[in-house]
Write a protein that holds these residues in place. Structure first.
Motif, PDB file in Angstrom:
ATOM      1  N   ASP A 298       3.871  -3.370   0.604  1.00 16.93           N
ATOM      2  CA  ASP A 298       5.058  -3.148  -0.234  1.00 16.93           C
ATOM      3  C   ASP A 298       5.826  -1.901   0.193  1.00 16.93           C
ATOM      4  O   ASP A 298       6.593  -1.339  -0.588  1.00 16.93           O
ATOM      5  CB  ASP A 298       4.655  -3.036  -1.702  1.00 16.93           C
ATOM      6  CG  ASP A 298       3.681  -1.885  -1.968  1.00 16.93           C
ATOM      7  OD1 ASP A 298       3.335  -1.149  -1.006  1.00 16.93           O
ATOM      8  OD2 ASP A 298       3.263  -1.713  -3.129  1.00 16.93           O
ATOM      9  N   GLY A 299       5.609  -1.474   1.433  1.00 17.94           N
ATOM     10  CA  GLY A 299       6.268  -0.271   1.926  1.00 17.94           C
ATOM     11  C   GLY A 299       5.476   0.997   1.706  1.00 17.94           C
ATOM     12  O   GLY A 299       5.950   2.080   2.068  1.00 17.94           O
ATOM     13  N   THR A 300       4.279   0.885   1.123  1.00 17.32           N
ATOM     14  CA  THR A 300       3.438   2.052   0.884  1.00 17.32           C
ATOM     15  C   THR A 300       2.081   1.864   1.551  1.00 17.32           C
ATOM     16  O   THR A 300       1.696   0.746   1.917  1.00 17.32           O
ATOM     17  CB  THR A 300       3.230   2.305  -0.615  1.00 17.32           C
ATOM     18  OG1 THR A 300       2.418   1.255  -1.171  1.00 17.32           O
ATOM     19  CG2 THR A 300       4.561   2.393  -1.346  1.00 17.32           C
ATOM     20  N   PHE A 301       1.367   2.993   1.668  1.00 17.83           N
ATOM     21  CA  PHE A 301       0.049   3.007   2.291  1.00 17.83           C
ATOM     22  C   PHE A 301      -0.945   3.721   1.379  1.00 17.83           C
ATOM     23  O   PHE A 301      -0.557   4.568   0.567  1.00 17.83           O
ATOM     24  CB  PHE A 301       0.095   3.745   3.637  1.00 17.83           C
ATOM     25  CG  PHE A 301       0.925   3.069   4.693  1.00 17.83           C
ATOM     26  CD1 PHE A 301       0.332   2.317   5.689  1.00 17.83           C
ATOM     27  CD2 PHE A 301       2.309   3.197   4.699  1.00 17.83           C
ATOM     28  CE1 PHE A 301       1.104   1.704   6.668  1.00 17.83           C
ATOM     29  CE2 PHE A 301       3.090   2.583   5.673  1.00 17.83           C
ATOM     30  CZ  PHE A 301       2.481   1.835   6.658  1.00 17.83           C
ATOM     31  N   THR A 302      -2.218   3.393   1.555  1.00 22.70           N
ATOM     32  CA  THR A 302      -3.302   4.077   0.840  1.00 22.70           C
ATOM     33  C   THR A 302      -4.323   4.548   1.862  1.00 22.70           C
ATOM     34  O   THR A 302      -4.752   3.762   2.721  1.00 22.70           O
ATOM     35  CB  THR A 302      -3.981   3.139  -0.170  1.00 22.70           C
ATOM     36  OG1 THR A 302      -3.019   2.694  -1.131  1.00 22.70           O
ATOM     37  CG2 THR A 302      -5.117   3.852  -0.896  1.00 22.70           C
ATOM     38  N   ASP A 303      -4.719   5.824   1.786  1.00 24.85           N
ATOM     39  CA  ASP A 303      -5.732   6.349   2.691  1.00 24.85           C
ATOM     40  C   ASP A 303      -7.109   5.838   2.250  1.00 24.85           C
ATOM     41  O   ASP A 303      -7.609   6.210   1.190  1.00 24.85           O
ATOM     42  CB  ASP A 303      -5.707   7.880   2.687  1.00 24.85           C
ATOM     43  CG  ASP A 303      -6.685   8.490   3.690  1.00 24.85           C
ATOM     44  OD1 ASP A 303      -7.335   7.722   4.433  1.00 24.85           O
ATOM     45  OD2 ASP A 303      -6.791   9.735   3.725  1.00 24.85           O
ATOM     46  N   VAL A 304      -7.718   4.991   3.077  1.00 24.05           N
ATOM     47  CA  VAL A 304      -9.010   4.391   2.735  1.00 24.05           C
ATOM     48  C   VAL A 304     -10.105   4.855   3.694  1.00 24.05           C
ATOM     49  O   VAL A 304     -11.157   4.216   3.785  1.00 24.05           O
ATOM     50  CB  VAL A 304      -8.915   2.855   2.740  1.00 24.05           C
ATOM     51  CG1 VAL A 304      -7.950   2.367   1.663  1.00 24.05           C
ATOM     52  CG2 VAL A 304      -8.505   2.326   4.121  1.00 24.05           C
ATOM     53  N   ALA A 305      -9.876   5.960   4.402  1.00 23.52           N
ATOM     54  CA  ALA A 305     -10.842   6.400   5.415  1.00 23.52           C
ATOM     55  C   ALA A 305     -12.203   6.693   4.813  1.00 23.52           C
ATOM     56  O   ALA A 305     -13.241   6.264   5.339  1.00 23.52           O
ATOM     57  CB  ALA A 305     -10.309   7.624   6.153  1.00 23.52           C
TER      58      ALA A 305
END
Length: 558
Positions: A298-305
């Motif tokens: 949706d144009g956004t990111f989530t840091d899942v490292a």
């Protein structure tokens, strides 16, 4: 499904701190495995730099490496700037920089620049830097290449300590500096960069990694290390630029959720780590945990490292990660991540459940890399057996002390076997290596290597013998998708073996390799099936394709 294919010609022809035991086991495997004994006729890597006419010599700008900025240079690129079908060479240089360089380097002021060499198609190159207009004189770090405006030629981004430079390819052998016009000046400590279409609008966006806020007056450090490490300085935020489709970019870092003011990025990469069709970002950070930004669609990111197991090393430690390479190591169709670093390096094995398992000790990478400082990894099928192998550059991080590079053969997805001593005398030389690019510069069907060395000449290593077994290369051309087809996934099947490759932007440390997707086929003379998932979501199937050729595949029109 319409098969829009053009043939371009056929060429015949666990922790590891108890590592001593692991190292012994690895050495025994190296000596006694039947797989290794079967490798008696490995290809050779021959240094052809001088005979190719590449006379460039890298400089950090002064006489010695005495700060962390100088230590992190530099990258290189193999790309076809003039559209004649063969790979040209772009090399990044340093510069005498006030407040950074030692005063003894003042003789270099204004005299150093990057260099472009045109491939003549006969094994030689001609320097064309001035006429092409790409001789940037900044304190160079990295390079990435992509057709950002979908006009059919390759544009060039150079990252610097200081303002970056963005060159638009004019299509006539020359480039124009459009940095300010495009809105991508980024006058921070630029380092890694990657092009990718994160919102799938058909235009390539740009992620630029930034390093740290260097302070020349900070002098507290252990004398034997010569200069402070990365955590002695404040980090800098990376920048995500959205391509507006009109030749300009907009900074969308904060609204996209990738703003981290204390990051210390190195060689950033992009790829689809969860196979959901949109492109994610992996940021190896120096001296701290990595970032893995999952694209939310949706144009956004989530840091899942952290939650995926890719933030830290095998013992839960923050590594000094240098770069990353996406690779389906065991041909299970899942994208794994290889991360060179200052210790044992990391192999993050994709479990297919949203988590990764660190496997550097089990795969033999830790034993091979443990004595080196590793920077750049290139994943490609060196011996054409259908499994991708690993080339890794090495070089001291705080001194101009050379180290050998490594070539690790993939043993059927189970482990990597160090065959570096089997590849001929040219491969044994020691350099302070940094960036590297993989690509077939002589169009003979096997993958060659370009290596950037600090304060020394680069090395063009020709693969001699890799094409004794069969191969195929695929050049993708997007229509609805971005023209470069960055973001495509290709699965190639021969018999019961299916290889997966992603069409990525940058690769290796601060570098750019051949955008054609290369597959080793072993003894197979035909490919049973090629499945291409384009960035647009269109799936295209090709069947019964002859080996030993480069094919161009154009995305079907809707």
């Amino acid at each position: 499904m319409k098969q829009n294919v053009k043939s371009e010609g056929i060429v015949n022809d666990a922790t590891y701190r108890h590592g001593a035991l692991c190292a012994i086991v690895s050495i025994c495997c190296f000596i006694f495995t039947p797989e290794l004994r079967a490798q008696q006729d490995l290809p050779r890597l021959v240094d052809v730099t001088q005979q190719a006419g590449i006379t460039f010599v890298h400089s950090i700008g002064d006489d010695d490496m005495d700060n962390i900025i100088e230590s992190n240079a530099a990258g290189c690129a193999l790309f076809d700037y003039d559209g004649d079908g063969d790979l040209d060479v772009y090399l990044i240089n340093g510069a005498y920089t006030q407040g950074l360089s030692n005063v003894r380097g003042r003789r270099n002021r204004g005299k150093l620049s990057n260099a472009l060499y045109r491939n003549n198609g006969d094994g030689t190159f001609t320097e064309v830097t001035s006429e092409a207009g790409v001789g940037d004189k900044g304190m160079g770090m990295g390079v990435s290449v992509a057709d950002y405006d979908n006009d059919g030629d390759q544009d060039l981004l150079v990252t610097n300590y200081g303002p970056n430079v963005f060159y638009r390819n004019n299509g006539d052998g020359t480039f124009t500096d459009i940095t300010q016009q495009a809105g991508v000046e980024n006058d921070l400590s630029g380092i890694g960069s990657t092009f990718f279409d994160y919102d799938l609008d058909g235009y390539l966006d740009l992620y630029v990694g930034n390093y740290l806020e260097y302070d020349p007056n900070y002098r507290y450090f252990y004398a034997a290390r010569r200069f402070p490490g990365p955590l002695a300085y404040h980090g800098q935020p990376d920048v995500l630029y959205h391509n507006n489709g009109d030749g300009t970019f907009t900074d969308v870092t904060q609204q996209a959720g990738v703003y981290n003011p204390e990051g210390r990025a190195m060689g950033v990469v992009s790829g689809d780590i969860d196979d959901d069709g949109d492109w994610d970002i992996f940021v190896p950070n120096d001296g701290m945990y990595n970032y893995l930004y999952r694209n939310n669609g949706d144009g956004t990111f989530t840091d899942v490292a952290v939650r995926t197991g890719t933030a830290y090393g095998q013992a839960g430690e923050a590594t000094s990660a240098m770069s990353a390479e996406f690779a389906d190591i065991d041909l299970d169709g899942l994208v794994d991540i290889v991360v060179p670093d200052m210790a044992y390096s990391c192999v993050y094995k994709n479990t297919g459940t949203g988590f990764f398992q660190e496997m550097s000790a089990r795969t033999g990478l830790a034993a091979a890399c443990g004595q080196y400082t590793s920077w750049s990894a290139n994943y490609f099928d060196f011996d054409h057996d259908g499994y991708g192998d690993l080339f890794i550059t090495n070089g001291h991080a705080h001194r101009l002390i050379g180290q050998e590079d490594l070539l690790l053969i993939n043993d059927a997805g189970k482990r990597f076997i160090n065959v570096s001593r089997e590849l001929g005398p040219d491969f044994q030389e020691k350099f302070v290596s940094r960036g590297s690019a993989a690509g077939d510069f002589d169009n003979d069907g096997d993958v060659d290597l370009l290596v950037m060395n600090m304060n020394a000449r680069p090395r063009l290593l020709r693969n001699d013998g890799g094409n004794r077994r069969n191969w195929i290369m695929i050049h993708l051309v997007g229509t609805t998708s971005n023209r470069d087809a960055i973001g495509a996934r290709v699965r190639l099947t021969v018999g019961e073996k299916t290889q997966t490759r992603l069409r990525v932007s940058s690769s290796g440390y601060l570098s750019q390799g051949d955008h054609r997707l290369h597959f080793g086929l072993g003894d197979a003379t035909r490919v049973d099936r090629i499945e291409i998932r384009w960035p647009s979501g269109e799936v295209q199937i090709l069947e019964n394709i002859q080996a030993n050729q480069v094919i161009t595949v154009t995305e079907p029109s809707p």
